[in-house]
Design a protein around this motif. Structure first.
Motif, PDB file in Angstrom:
ATOM      1  N   PHE A 154       0.794  -1.230   0.000  1.00  0.00           N
ATOM      2  CA  PHE A 154       0.000   0.000   0.000  1.00  0.00           C
ATOM      3  C   PHE A 154       0.828   1.282   0.000  1.00  0.00           C
ATOM      4  N   THR A 155       2.142   1.202   0.076  1.00  0.00           N
ATOM      5  CA  THR A 155       2.979   2.402   0.206  1.00  0.00           C
ATOM      6  C   THR A 155       4.061   2.431  -0.868  1.00  0.00           C
ATOM      7  N   ASP A 156       4.224   3.606  -1.490  1.00  0.00           N
ATOM      8  CA  ASP A 156       5.253   3.823  -2.504  1.00  0.00           C
ATOM      9  C   ASP A 156       6.160   4.975  -2.099  1.00  0.00           C
ATOM     10  N   LEU A 157       7.413   4.892  -2.513  1.00  0.00           N
ATOM     11  CA  LEU A 157       8.304   6.053  -2.517  1.00  0.00           C
ATOM     12  C   LEU A 157       8.105   6.743  -3.856  1.00  0.00           C
ATOM     13  N   ARG A 158       7.880   8.062  -3.829  1.00  0.00           N
ATOM     14  CA  ARG A 158       7.491   8.764  -5.053  1.00  0.00           C
ATOM     15  C   ARG A 158       8.385   9.975  -5.295  1.00  0.00           C
ATOM     16  N   ALA A 159       8.993  10.035  -6.478  1.00  0.00           N
ATOM     17  CA  ALA A 159       9.844  11.156  -6.887  1.00  0.00           C
ATOM     18  C   ALA A 159       9.251  11.807  -8.123  1.00  0.00           C
ATOM     19  N   GLU A 160       9.399  13.134  -8.206  1.00  0.00           N
ATOM     20  CA  GLU A 160       8.734  13.842  -9.307  1.00  0.00           C
ATOM     21  C   GLU A 160       9.480  15.113  -9.681  1.00  0.00           C
ATOM     22  N   LEU A 161       9.468  15.413 -10.965  1.00  0.00           N
ATOM     23  CA  LEU A 161       9.986  16.677 -11.491  1.00  0.00           C
ATOM     24  C   LEU A 161       8.895  17.295 -12.354  1.00  0.00           C
ATOM     25  N   ARG A 162       8.534  18.543 -12.033  1.00  0.00           N
ATOM     26  CA  ARG A 162       7.490  19.202 -12.810  1.00  0.00           C
ATOM     27  C   ARG A 162       7.910  20.630 -13.138  1.00  0.00           C
ATOM     28  N   THR A 163       7.450  21.115 -14.270  1.00  0.00           N
ATOM     29  CA  THR A 163       7.700  22.499 -14.665  1.00  0.00           C
ATOM     30  C   THR A 163       6.377  23.239 -14.707  1.00  0.00           C
ATOM     31  N   SER A 193       2.998  30.512 -15.361  1.00  0.00           N
ATOM     32  CA  SER A 193       1.742  31.229 -15.153  1.00  0.00           C
ATOM     33  C   SER A 193       1.130  31.593 -16.499  1.00  0.00           C
ATOM     34  N   THR A 194      -0.189  31.764 -16.494  1.00  0.00           N
ATOM     35  CA  THR A 194      -0.893  32.042 -17.745  1.00  0.00           C
ATOM     36  C   THR A 194      -0.470  33.370 -18.365  1.00  0.00           C
ATOM     37  N   ASP A 195       0.041  34.301 -17.545  1.00  0.00           N
ATOM     38  CA  ASP A 195       0.524  35.575 -18.079  1.00  0.00           C
ATOM     39  C   ASP A 195       2.038  35.579 -18.290  1.00  0.00           C
ATOM     40  N   SER A 196       2.673  34.383 -18.092  1.00  0.00           N
ATOM     41  CA  SER A 196       4.115  34.184 -18.309  1.00  0.00           C
ATOM     42  C   SER A 196       4.999  34.986 -17.369  1.00  0.00           C
ATOM     43  N   VAL A 197       4.421  35.522 -16.276  1.00  0.00           N
ATOM     44  CA  VAL A 197       5.231  36.254 -15.302  1.00  0.00           C
ATOM     45  C   VAL A 197       6.059  35.289 -14.462  1.00  0.00           C
ATOM     46  N   TYR A 198       5.452  34.163 -14.071  1.00  0.00           N
ATOM     47  CA  TYR A 198       6.143  33.186 -13.234  1.00  0.00           C
ATOM     48  C   TYR A 198       6.369  31.894 -14.008  1.00  0.00           C
ATOM     49  N   ALA A 199       7.554  31.332 -13.824  1.00  0.00           N
ATOM     50  CA  ALA A 199       7.873  30.042 -14.421  1.00  0.00           C
ATOM     51  C   ALA A 199       8.967  29.397 -13.580  1.00  0.00           C
ATOM     52  N   GLY A 200       9.011  28.101 -13.574  1.00  0.00           N
ATOM     53  CA  GLY A 200      10.041  27.426 -12.800  1.00  0.00           C
ATOM     54  C   GLY A 200       9.835  25.928 -12.775  1.00  0.00           C
ATOM     55  N   THR A 201      10.537  25.276 -11.854  1.00  0.00           N
ATOM     56  CA  THR A 201      10.448  23.831 -11.711  1.00  0.00           C
ATOM     57  C   THR A 201      10.232  23.473 -10.246  1.00  0.00           C
ATOM     58  N   ILE A 202       9.618  22.325 -10.033  1.00  0.00           N
ATOM     59  CA  ILE A 202       9.430  21.777  -8.694  1.00  0.00           C
ATOM     60  C   ILE A 202       9.986  20.362  -8.686  1.00  0.00           C
ATOM     61  N   THR A 203      10.935  20.111  -7.810  1.00  0.00           N
ATOM     62  CA  THR A 203      11.491  18.773  -7.620  1.00  0.00           C
ATOM     63  C   THR A 203      11.085  18.299  -6.237  1.00  0.00           C
ATOM     64  N   LYS A 204      10.457  17.137  -6.151  1.00  0.00           N
ATOM     65  CA  LYS A 204       9.972  16.705  -4.844  1.00  0.00           C
ATOM     66  C   LYS A 204      10.143  15.201  -4.656  1.00  0.00           C
ATOM     67  N   LEU A 205      10.200  14.823  -3.382  1.00  0.00           N
ATOM     68  CA  LEU A 205      10.340  13.423  -2.992  1.00  0.00           C
ATOM     69  C   LEU A 205       9.433  13.182  -1.793  1.00  0.00           C
ATOM     70  N   GLY A 206       8.700  12.093  -1.810  1.00  0.00           N
ATOM     71  CA  GLY A 206       7.792  11.817  -0.705  1.00  0.00           C
ATOM     72  C   GLY A 206       7.282  10.397  -0.744  1.00  0.00           C
ATOM     73  N   PHE A 207       6.238  10.154   0.017  1.00  0.00           N
ATOM     74  CA  PHE A 207       5.609   8.844   0.083  1.00  0.00           C
ATOM     75  C   PHE A 207       4.173   8.945  -0.411  1.00  0.00           C
ATOM     76  N   GLN A 208       3.666   7.859  -0.932  1.00  0.00           N
ATOM     77  CA  GLN A 208       2.255   7.785  -1.287  1.00  0.00           C
ATOM     78  C   GLN A 208       1.657   6.540  -0.653  1.00  0.00           C
ATOM     79  N   HIS A 209       0.550   6.735   0.048  1.00  0.00           N
ATOM     80  CA  HIS A 209      -0.131   5.608   0.686  1.00  0.00           C
ATOM     81  C   HIS A 209      -1.528   5.484   0.114  1.00  0.00           C
TER      82      HIS A 209
END
Length: 218
Positions: A153-162, A165-181
């Protein structure tokens, strides 16, 4: 009604529309819950990098995702994240960043231990800078991730997302590591195995192709 209140109402309407669009695809593909349907909980920590804002440092934060997996391929998830950043000039943690979004996840073919997935979604980001007015915007994102099974029932979960914003003012990436149950879900009942040997020929009923009753000569 102020311009800020009007903007917030428009943002809410856009997010609700996006939620309907994001959830429509898996719901249409899966009209009823399957045996793989489960609720998911995803605590995580990570780093948010604002690629197009030169004065911001890396933003370390944490978050929580609550989702629903329709089947082995499709899932949706609501994610709320908080991060603290610094202005490079001062080096002080004087920026709070709130980020939330609703995603659709599609799981790719993997194996019993590793499951890759792709995600896309829509949400909002809010920058609260000390001594300045808050600034926010609606954002869309795409990402790739990998789940490693730790138990049933439990996973180790890693993710990279970019994100952008709709007006192109903000942009970046999110790198995260966690668990999923995973919670809930139906389990298949095992097919009962017939263990008897009615004709006493040494072959169990489940494998006996000639189950003639034993005849004892008089």
């Amino acid at each position: 009604m102020t311009m800020q209140e009007s903007s917030q109402r428009i943002s809410l309407r856009q997010v609700l529309n996006a939620f309907v669009l994001i959830t429509a695809t898996p719901l249409c593909l899966q009209l009823h819950a399957s045996e793989e349907s489960v609720l998911t909980l995803h605590p995580h920590a990570g780093v948010l990098t604002s690629g197009n804002i030169k004065d911001f440092g890396q933003d370390k934060g944490f978050g929580l995702g609550i989702g629903y997996q329709f089947n082995e391929k499709w899932a949706i998830e609501f994610v709320k994240q908080h991060a603290s950043s610094t202005l490079k000039e001062s080096g002080k943690s004087n920026i709070d960043i709130e980020n939330w979004y609703i995603d659709a996840l599609y799981h790719l073919n993997g194996n019993d231990d590793l499951t890759p997935y792709a995600s896309a979604g829509y949400g909002a980001i809010d920058y609260a800078v000390e001594g300045a007015a808050n600034d926010d915007g609606n954002v869309y994102n795409v990402g790739m991730g990998l789940k490693h099974a730790l138990s049933k029932f439990t996973d180790l979960r890693a993710e990279l997302r970019t994100f952008r914003s709709t007006d192109s003012v903000y942009a970046g990436t999110i790198t995260k590591l966690g668990f999923q149950h995973r919670f809930g879900g139906k389990t298949k009942s095992p097919t009962p195995v017939e263990r008897g040997d009615d004709d006493r020929d040494g072959v169990l009923n489940s494998a006996d192709r000639c189950r003639a009753p034993l005849t004892i000569p008089k």
